[in-house]
Enzyme design. Structure first.
Site, mmCIF file in Angstrom:
data_model
loop_
_atom_site.group_PDB
_atom_site.id
_atom_site.type_symbol
_atom_site.label_atom_id
_atom_site.label_comp_id
_atom_site.label_asym_id
_atom_site.label_seq_id
_atom_site.Cartn_x
_atom_site.Cartn_y
_atom_site.Cartn_z
ATOM 1 N N ASN A 149 -9.736 0.504 1.546
ATOM 2 C CA ASN A 149 -8.642 0.379 2.500
ATOM 3 C C ASN A 149 -9.099 0.750 3.905
ATOM 4 O O ASN A 149 -9.701 1.808 4.107
ATOM 5 C CB ASN A 149 -7.502 1.336 2.115
ATOM 6 C CG ASN A 149 -6.798 0.914 0.845
ATOM 7 O OD1 ASN A 149 -7.171 -0.054 0.195
ATOM 8 N ND2 ASN A 149 -5.756 1.652 0.492
ATOM 9 N N ASP A 166 0.849 -1.186 0.000
ATOM 10 C CA ASP A 166 0.000 0.000 0.000
ATOM 11 C C ASP A 166 0.896 1.252 0.000
ATOM 12 O O ASP A 166 1.896 1.296 0.723
ATOM 13 C CB ASP A 166 -0.863 -0.052 1.282
ATOM 14 C CG ASP A 166 -1.865 1.076 1.386
ATOM 15 O OD1 ASP A 166 -2.344 1.564 0.342
ATOM 16 O OD2 ASP A 166 -2.185 1.461 2.538
ATOM 17 N N SER A 192 -11.855 4.334 7.169
ATOM 18 C CA SER A 192 -12.241 4.354 8.580
ATOM 19 C C SER A 192 -13.161 5.535 8.839
ATOM 20 O O SER A 192 -12.763 6.681 8.637
ATOM 21 C CB SER A 192 -10.998 4.466 9.476
ATOM 22 O OG SER A 192 -10.126 3.374 9.246
#
Ligand SMILES: [Zn+2]
Length: 279
Positions: free
Chosen positions: A226, A81, A207
């Site tokens: 992600n 990533d 998130s």
């Protein structure tokens, strides 16, 4: 079983769900994520970002990621990533990562194209898949309101044609880190990007996005989401609760709590992304 990123994203793109890409920083973290995927019969992506190398060195983590993926009863891809250079991407490929992301989003367009193309050519030769990023995914606390930071539709088509990448991370109002307030994503822009490009699109900063926005994303072309911060917060909260509940911390017990917390948070996201029962 260990699989390639492309295989997972093509299926998600065709069927309208997203595969969670979970940044794991420890053995407990990895074990919990894989248990969640097995429990829910979901494919997942285990990934490590270059900024995380100081606390989770790539050379130590790669064998653990790969072995966890091989042992899993569901498809697991192992991905780099936010690689920050050609060299980091090359090093990750040597260690066995099946896909890499080169992040040139902060570079001028032509420079992003040049380095991404070089990474892409090298990766293709090694049988490795590539993710790139166009547009600026902000970081929480950094003010980006002076310019249009959303991924440009025409630029995205040109970028994909010139670089030959397999997946593109887009900026649609998403941010990295822990949100202060729940962001509102630009779904209209996502729809335009998806209509212009058939390519699997990636959402970073998973998130704290609202459930409504997540659902809109996965039904409008986002195939990979992600998630990093939410897992770290979940693990830390559970460890704190355990620490507050006992006079003497037991390390083995604490490790078990970390595995369970990782499993719980990853499972929540798998359900949200509708990747359960797709393995
Ligand atoms: Zn990111």
């Amino acid at each position: 079983m260990l699989v390639q990123l492309n295989e997972l994203l093509q299926d998600a793109n065709a069927k309208g769900y997203a595969v969670g890409a979970f940044n794991c920083l420890s053995q407990e973290n990895i074990e919990g994520a894989v248990r969640a995927a097995e429990e829910l019969r979901s494919p997942i992506i285990l990934q490590l970002a270059e900024v995380q190398f100081p606390c989770a060195p790539m050379e130590l983590m790669a064998p653990m990621y790969l072995e966890a993926a091989r042992r899993a009863s569901v498809p697991v891809a192992v991905h780099l990533d936010h690689g920050q250079s050609f060299e980091t991407c090359a090093a990750a490929i040597k260690l066995g990562f099946g896909s890499v992301m080169f992040d040139g989003a902060n570079l001028p367009f032509d420079e992003n194209v040049a380095i991404t193309s070089a990474v892409s050519r090298m990766a293709k030769a090694m049988g490795v898949d590539v993710e790139a990023e166009l547009g600026k995914v902000g970081d929480v606390g950094v003010d980006d309101d002076k310019v249009d930071v959303f991924t440009d539709v025409e630029e995205s088509a040109e970028f994909i044609a010139r670089t030959g990448v397999d997946a593109l991370a887009v900026a649609i109002g998403n941010q990295h880190g822990r949100y202060v307030a729940t962001p509102k994503l630009n779904i209209a822009r996502l729809i335009e990007l998806h209509e212009r490009n058939s390519m699997p699109l990636v959402l970073h900063g998973g998130s704290g996005t609202s459930e409504e926005d997540f659902k809109a994303c996965i039904h409008k072309g986002i195939c990979k989401i992600n998630v990093a911060t939410a897992i770290q917060v979940g693990i830390a909260d559970d460890v704190k609760r355990y620490a507050d509940s006992t006079e003497r911390l037991d390390y083995i017990t604490m490790k078990g709590i970390m595995v369970e917390a990782s499993q719980r948070v990853v499972a929540e996201h798998i359900r949200l992304f509708e990747s359960n029962n797709r393995a």
